[in-house]
Design a protein around this motif. Structure first.
Motif, short mmCIF file in Angstrom:
data_model
loop_
_atom_site.label_atom_id
_atom_site.label_comp_id
_atom_site.label_asym_id
_atom_site.label_seq_id
_atom_site.Cartn_x
_atom_site.Cartn_y
_atom_site.Cartn_z
N GLY A 184 0.79 -1.34 0.05
CA GLY A 184 0.08 -0.05 0.06
C GLY A 184 0.74 1.39 -0.03
O GLY A 184 0.32 2.38 -0.29
N GLY A 185 2.03 1.28 0.35
CA GLY A 185 2.88 2.27 0.36
C GLY A 185 3.83 2.21 -0.97
O GLY A 185 3.43 1.70 -2.05
N GLY A 186 4.89 3.12 -0.72
CA GLY A 186 5.72 3.20 -2.05
C GLY A 186 7.31 2.85 -1.56
O GLY A 186 7.63 2.56 -0.39
N VAL A 187 7.98 2.63 -2.87
CA VAL A 187 9.44 2.38 -2.51
C VAL A 187 10.14 2.90 -3.60
O VAL A 187 9.61 2.94 -4.88
CB VAL A 187 9.53 0.73 -2.39
N SER A 188 11.62 3.17 -3.41
CA SER A 188 12.19 3.77 -4.35
C SER A 188 13.56 2.83 -4.73
O SER A 188 14.06 2.60 -3.43
CB SER A 188 12.71 5.19 -4.19
N LEU A 189 13.85 2.24 -5.70
CA LEU A 189 14.93 1.25 -5.85
C LEU A 189 15.78 2.18 -6.68
O LEU A 189 15.67 2.70 -7.89
CB LEU A 189 14.61 -0.08 -6.64
N ALA A 190 17.13 2.20 -6.30
CA ALA A 190 18.18 3.23 -6.59
C ALA A 190 19.58 2.43 -6.81
O ALA A 190 19.97 2.01 -5.77
CB ALA A 190 18.23 4.52 -6.31
#
Length: 338
Positions: A51-57
């Motif tokens: 339900g949340g977000g994520v950033s893959l960097a």
């Protein structure tokens, strides 16, 4: 001069222990190859939730790259491509066949995923194209997702059931639930001839209701994508009430002997759910008194009579009654019936 050979692709599986209700990856460093600095994929936040977000960097951030492509796979085949990002002015994002509408590219070749779901679990590979190299390099990331399940609720079709009747309870929770347990007063319930569970366990039906079926019903749900699994009891257990009345009694019991001027206090008690209505009858005549107690002063000899209490349950339509005989004396002598 002959062209330089392409550097190898370094695919590194990133995995690690996952606490309940989190998305987490830990990184294994690749063995040094022709790339001077290993590329690691870092999650921000480190423990995102469904339900949340994520950033893959990629870390360290690539410098001077021409494009980077993200794939939902451990390989870089075109069918798994989510998007390709070109850091020109303005930046350009070209979506691939694996794009779901939740993914966007960001500076530094980051992949941002919004509204995480369990289907986002998998391997992610970034392919970075640099003008100084003829090849690409990438890392694979395993992203296990486990869901924070909302607390379930139980919906009864009725909460007051007649004996020998039928009632049904429905558990309401997330569609991703894959384990379901029903309990009554904290003890688990198994399917039987009278306790019928739907194929998916979402509903519980009790046939031929008896008084022993009364209690607080709960459902517990789980989604053990990874161990340990966890469950949530429903916050408000549903009470089931099934009762008479089968009998009534008057306190104090008779026969009662009182002197003139004494206070008479009679209390009618009947075991009934819901609470019954009461009527008091004097020598067969309705007194219009409707409370569970009857109180008055004995002022005349005419008040020595038979007092009857009638308790009626409007749900079960049952009526129980009790009676007591009151004797009025002038000296306080105990009256003994003939």
């Amino acid at each position: 001069p002959p062209p330089l050979p392409a550097p190898p692709v370094n695919n590194i599986s990133l995995s690690g222990p996952t606490p309940a209700a989190s998305v987490l990856g830990s990184c294994l460093q690749p063995a040094p190859a022709q790339t001077p600095t290993p590329v690691t994929i870092v999650l921000t936040p480190p423990s995102p939730v469904v339900g949340g977000g994520v950033s893959l960097a990629p870390q360290p951030p690539p410098q001077g790259f021409v494009s980077c492509s993200w794939h939902r796979s451990a390989t870089t085949d075109e069918n798994s491509r989510i998007l390709t990002y070109y850091p020109q002015t303005p930046p350009v994002q070209q979506n691939g066949s694996a794009h779901t509408g939740q993914e966007t590219a960001g500076p530094g070749c980051a992949l941002n995923i919004a509204g995480l779901t369990l289907s986002d679990t998998g391997n992610y590979t970034v392919q970075i194209q640099s003008p100084t190299r003829a090849g690409t390099h990438g890392n694979a990331l395993s992203v296990p997702c486990t869901e924070i399940l909302p607390k379930p609720t139980v919906t009864p079709n009725q909460t007051q059931v007649l004996e020998n009747g039928t009632f049904t309870l429905t558990c309401n929770s997330s569609p991703s639930v894959n384990t379901m347990l029903w309990l009554r007063d904290g003890a688990s319930l198994a399917s039987s001839e009278r306790l019928v569970l739907s194929p998916d366990n979402w509903t519980l039906t009790v046939l031929g209701v008896t008084r022993g079926d009364a209690g607080a019903y709960q459902c517990e749900v789980g989604n053990p994508v990874r161990t340990p699994r966890w469950r949530h009891p429903s916050p408000d257990p549903v009470p089931l009430s099934v009762d008479g009345p089968d009998s009534a009694q008057i306190d104090p019991p008779g026969p009662i002997a009182l002197t003139l001027g004494s206070l008479l206090n009679l209390m009618c008690v009947a075991d009934s759910i819901p609470a019954p209505s009461y009527r008091w009858v004097l020598n067969g005549t309705d007194t219009k008194e409707t409370g569970s107690s009857l109180t008055f002063n004995l002022t005349t000899w005419a008040q020595q009579r038979m007092y009857e209490c009638r308790a009626h349950n409007p749900v079960t339509n049952r009526t129980a009654w009790a009676s007591v005989t009151v004797r009025v004396t002038g000296t306080g002598e105990l009256w003994v019936p003939a």
